[in-house]
Design a protein around this motif. Structure first.
Motif, PDB file in Angstrom:
ATOM      1  N   ARG A 247       0.835  -1.247  -0.042  1.00 21.39           N
ATOM      2  CA  ARG A 247       0.212  -0.075  -0.026  1.00 21.39           C
ATOM      3  C   ARG A 247       1.496   1.407   0.358  1.00 21.39           C
ATOM      4  O   ARG A 247       0.673   1.931  -0.661  1.00 21.39           O
ATOM      5  CB  ARG A 247      -1.161   0.210   1.402  1.00 21.39           C
ATOM      6  CG  ARG A 247      -0.255   0.385   2.298  1.00 21.39           C
ATOM      7  CD  ARG A 247      -1.501  -0.140   3.270  1.00 21.39           C
ATOM      8  NE  ARG A 247      -1.334   0.593   4.944  1.00 21.39           N
ATOM      9  CZ  ARG A 247       0.104   0.271   5.745  1.00 21.39           C
ATOM     10  NH1 ARG A 247       0.377  -1.369   5.751  1.00 21.39           N
ATOM     11  NH2 ARG A 247      -0.404   0.829   6.395  1.00 21.39           N
ATOM     12  N   TYR A 248       2.325   0.851   0.270  1.00 23.18           N
ATOM     13  CA  TYR A 248       2.517   2.629   0.894  1.00 23.18           C
ATOM     14  C   TYR A 248       3.665   2.525  -0.706  1.00 23.18           C
ATOM     15  O   TYR A 248       3.874   3.509  -1.111  1.00 23.18           O
ATOM     16  CB  TYR A 248       4.165   2.203   1.553  1.00 23.18           C
ATOM     17  CG  TYR A 248       3.254   2.134   2.703  1.00 23.18           C
ATOM     18  CD1 TYR A 248       2.604   2.411   3.025  1.00 23.18           C
ATOM     19  CD2 TYR A 248       4.563   0.848   3.792  1.00 23.18           C
ATOM     20  CE1 TYR A 248       2.580   1.652   5.143  1.00 23.18           C
ATOM     21  CE2 TYR A 248       4.044   0.953   5.634  1.00 23.18           C
ATOM     22  CZ  TYR A 248       2.998   1.206   5.516  1.00 23.18           C
ATOM     23  OH  TYR A 248       2.809   1.303   6.976  1.00 23.18           O
TER      24      TYR A 248
ATOM     25  N   TYR B  30       0.637   4.398  -2.723  1.00 27.05           N
ATOM     26  CA  TYR B  30       1.011   5.860  -2.402  1.00 27.05           C
ATOM     27  C   TYR B  30       1.839   6.405  -3.116  1.00 27.05           C
ATOM     28  O   TYR B  30       1.696   6.957  -3.257  1.00 27.05           O
ATOM     29  CB  TYR B  30       0.741   6.232  -0.933  1.00 27.05           C
ATOM     30  CG  TYR B  30      -0.194   5.330   0.613  1.00 27.05           C
ATOM     31  CD1 TYR B  30      -1.585   4.636  -0.130  1.00 27.05           C
ATOM     32  CD2 TYR B  30      -0.405   4.938   1.268  1.00 27.05           C
ATOM     33  CE1 TYR B  30      -2.515   4.457   0.345  1.00 27.05           C
ATOM     34  CE2 TYR B  30      -1.334   4.827   2.381  1.00 27.05           C
ATOM     35  CZ  TYR B  30      -2.440   4.078   1.829  1.00 27.05           C
ATOM     36  OH  TYR B  30      -2.908   3.252   2.532  1.00 27.05           O
TER      37      TYR B  30
ATOM     38  N   ILE C 195       0.157   9.344  -5.408  1.00 23.75           N
ATOM     39  CA  ILE C 195      -0.255  10.672  -4.851  1.00 23.75           C
ATOM     40  C   ILE C 195       0.490  11.529  -5.688  1.00 23.75           C
ATOM     41  O   ILE C 195       0.151  12.823  -5.515  1.00 23.75           O
ATOM     42  CB  ILE C 195       0.909  10.737  -3.717  1.00 23.75           C
ATOM     43  CG1 ILE C 195       0.718  11.245  -3.048  1.00 23.75           C
ATOM     44  CG2 ILE C 195       2.424  11.126  -3.965  1.00 23.75           C
ATOM     45  CD1 ILE C 195       1.023  11.320  -1.059  1.00 23.75           C
TER      46      ILE C 195
ATOM     47  N   TYR D 136      -5.114  13.141   0.240  1.00 21.24           N
ATOM     48  CA  TYR D 136      -4.984  12.486  -0.173  1.00 21.24           C
ATOM     49  C   TYR D 136      -5.043  11.041   0.530  1.00 21.24           C
ATOM     50  O   TYR D 136      -6.128  10.339   1.126  1.00 21.24           O
ATOM     51  CB  TYR D 136      -4.420  12.283  -1.324  1.00 21.24           C
ATOM     52  CG  TYR D 136      -4.470  10.791  -2.165  1.00 21.24           C
ATOM     53  CD1 TYR D 136      -5.002  10.070  -2.848  1.00 21.24           C
ATOM     54  CD2 TYR D 136      -2.613   9.810  -1.947  1.00 21.24           C
ATOM     55  CE1 TYR D 136      -4.551   8.263  -2.803  1.00 21.24           C
ATOM     56  CE2 TYR D 136      -2.801   8.451  -2.232  1.00 21.24           C
ATOM     57  CZ  TYR D 136      -3.574   8.190  -2.873  1.00 21.24           C
ATOM     58  OH  TYR D 136      -3.452   7.165  -3.153  1.00 21.24           O
ATOM     59  N   LEU D 137      -3.883  11.520   1.714  1.00 19.31           N
ATOM     60  CA  LEU D 137      -3.750  10.484   2.530  1.00 19.31           C
ATOM     61  C   LEU D 137      -4.315  10.097   3.345  1.00 19.31           C
ATOM     62  O   LEU D 137      -4.666   9.634   3.692  1.00 19.31           O
ATOM     63  CB  LEU D 137      -2.148  10.815   2.980  1.00 19.31           C
ATOM     64  CG  LEU D 137      -0.980  10.716   1.625  1.00 19.31           C
ATOM     65  CD1 LEU D 137       0.158  11.314   2.196  1.00 19.31           C
ATOM     66  CD2 LEU D 137      -0.909   8.911   1.549  1.00 19.31           C
TER      67      LEU D 137
ATOM     68  N   LYS E  97      -7.096   8.127   3.454  1.00 16.82           N
ATOM     69  CA  LYS E  97      -7.154   6.517   3.183  1.00 16.82           C
ATOM     70  C   LYS E  97      -6.002   6.475   4.551  1.00 16.82           C
ATOM     71  O   LYS E  97      -6.875   5.268   4.571  1.00 16.82           O
ATOM     72  CB  LYS E  97      -4.783   6.467   2.637  1.00 16.82           C
ATOM     73  CG  LYS E  97      -5.329   7.012   1.494  1.00 16.82           C
ATOM     74  CD  LYS E  97      -5.783   5.839   0.597  1.00 16.82           C
ATOM     75  CE  LYS E  97      -5.993   5.675  -1.032  1.00 16.82           C
ATOM     76  NZ  LYS E  97      -6.912   4.876  -2.061  1.00 16.82           N
TER      77      LYS E  97
ATOM     78  N   TYR F 118      -2.101   9.287   8.707  1.00 17.39           N
ATOM     79  CA  TYR F 118      -2.055  10.763   8.158  1.00 17.39           C
ATOM     80  C   TYR F 118      -2.969  11.596   8.337  1.00 17.39           C
ATOM     81  O   TYR F 118      -2.292  12.386   7.934  1.00 17.39           O
ATOM     82  CB  TYR F 118      -1.985   9.841   6.478  1.00 17.39           C
ATOM     83  CG  TYR F 118      -1.345   8.928   6.214  1.00 17.39           C
ATOM     84  CD1 TYR F 118       0.156   9.109   6.507  1.00 17.39           C
ATOM     85  CD2 TYR F 118      -1.012   7.917   5.549  1.00 17.39           C
ATOM     86  CE1 TYR F 118       1.111   8.230   5.986  1.00 17.39           C
ATOM     87  CE2 TYR F 118      -0.273   7.211   5.109  1.00 17.39           C
ATOM     88  CZ  TYR F 118       1.257   7.115   5.494  1.00 17.39           C
ATOM     89  OH  TYR F 118       1.988   6.015   5.127  1.00 17.39           O
TER      90      TYR F 118
ATOM     91  N   TYR G  53       6.551   9.367   0.465  1.00 21.30           N
ATOM     92  CA  TYR G  53       5.572   9.880   0.200  1.00 21.30           C
ATOM     93  C   TYR G  53       5.069  11.403   0.844  1.00 21.30           C
ATOM     94  O   TYR G  53       4.397  12.249   0.795  1.00 21.30           O
ATOM     95  CB  TYR G  53       4.384   8.924  -0.490  1.00 21.30           C
ATOM     96  CG  TYR G  53       3.888   8.178   0.136  1.00 21.30           C
ATOM     97  CD1 TYR G  53       2.687   8.571   1.791  1.00 21.30           C
ATOM     98  CD2 TYR G  53       4.617   7.371   0.335  1.00 21.30           C
ATOM     99  CE1 TYR G  53       3.026   7.073   2.340  1.00 21.30           C
ATOM    100  CE2 TYR G  53       4.494   5.868   1.300  1.00 21.30           C
ATOM    101  CZ  TYR G  53       3.810   6.436   2.068  1.00 21.30           C
ATOM    102  OH  TYR G  53       3.572   5.177   2.782  1.00 21.30           O
TER     103      TYR G  53
END
Length: 340
Positions: A68-69, A72, A76, A85-86, A89, A93, A119
């Motif tokens: 998942r990282y 992102y 991103i 956005y983060l 999630k 964040y 990110y």
């Protein structure tokens, strides 16, 4: 007779609770100790060979939990507001965004320790903040620089604190402290990095969100070495002289599903036991990528994401979800502040 081990946080006697517990690498086993005085679990031996992170970051796009990282980092740069956005999630964040909003002074100096694929540092810099990202992994820093520019440093935080006189108003660590082999020594180093009145913002898996007799429900060792609770950080606060507060996740929990709020959590947990991620050669046992390059598949993925959000909202509002302790999340976000 089990080895007598003092708690790595408060130094009180710890209890052996799990023997020959599965490790992150297949056929590696650890013992899990629990401290009833500060509600902390930790593994023994309490150390890690850093080559495990070379294995992980070289395969980050297909490593469960880390994929998942990679997603992102891939997505991103296409987002107009990367931090928003983060924040949608993950809880950690969301907390970082809210904490930054409380002090929107763009001249404050910020350091992200354990910046990984870069990110979050990028997202915060996009907001106009003066931020650097620091990580020990050459592979991670190289990938971050290729995607987001030169605002990253590859160095061990201990050496960085010794080599640099620069002090920061804010030091951010998301999912870092659970990886370090000597937490108390680590916090003493972090204190050297912040100015008087400066803050450490630390997110980590939260033992306080689980039943007290749940001794390990975080990433397998030695990737995670310590499972911290709110009481763990209260002890750390006393030891370091830093004021401690905990981020209130009520607003996030009202909109997002957290398994610790699921009323039948114990039954769910019994069906979803963690298993090793890497084989003895460091290869991912069950590789899985979240990044979709095909445009048709990307559309289908986006549609599933929309449906998932709708279903998640319905589940959160349903009687299946406990409304008790809404301030608490399976992620713990702690703010430690240095006296002025």
């Amino acid at each position: 007779m089990p080895e007598k081990i003092p708690c790595i946080i408060c130094n009180n006697p710890a209890k052996l609770t799990l023997e020959n517990f599965n490790g992150y690498i297949k056929e590696e086993n650890f013992n899990v100790y629990y401290c009833p005085f500060c509600n902390t679990s930790f593994v023994w031996p309490h150390k890690v060979d850093n080559k495990i992170y070379d294995y992980i970051y070289s395969q980050a796009d297909v490593t469960p939990g880390y994929n998942r990282y990679a997603l992102y980092a891939e997505e991103i740069k296409t987002k107009k507001n990367a931090l928003s956005y983060l924040s949608r999630k993950e809880a950690m964040y969301f907390a970082v965004k809210k904490i930054l909003k409380l002090n929107s002074d763009k001249t404050q100096k910020i350091l992200e320790v354990g910046s990984g694929l870069g990110y979050l540092t990028y997202a915060i810099s996009q907001e106009g903040y003066d931020i650097k990202g620091l990580d020990i992994s050459r592979d991670a820093v190289k990938k971050a620089e290729l995607k987001f520019g030169s605002n990253y440093i590859c160095q061990d935080v201990y050496q960085y604190a010794l080599d640099n006189q620069e002090k920061f108003d804010l030091v951010i660590l998301t999912e870092v402290v659970e990886h370090v082999p000597s937490p108390n020594e680590f916090f003493n180093i972090l204190i050297k990095l912040i100015k008087p009145g400066g803050r450490l913002v630390i997110s980590t898996p939260n033992k306080s969100a689980y039943p007290q007799n749940e001794f390990w429900n975080t990433e397998l060792p030695p990737v995670h070495l310590t499972w911290f609770s709110e009481d763990s950080f209260k002890v750390i606060s006393q030891q370091t002289g830093l004021a401690v507060t905990f981020f209130d996740f009520t607003d996030f929990n009202k909109r997002h599903f957290d398994f610790t709020k699921y009323k039948f959590y114990e039954n769910y947990n019994r069906r979803h036991k963690r298993v090793p991620t890497l084989n003895s050669e460091g290869k991912v046992l069950e590789p899985f990528s979240l990044i979709v390059h095909n445009s048709f598949l990307r559309l289908a993925t986006n549609m599933r994401s929309v449906y998932k959000k709708i279903i998640e909202r319905l589940v959160v509002m349903s009687p299946l979800i406990s409304k008790k302790d809404l301030h608490r999340n399976s992620i713990l976000c702690t703010i430690l502040q240095k006296p002025k």
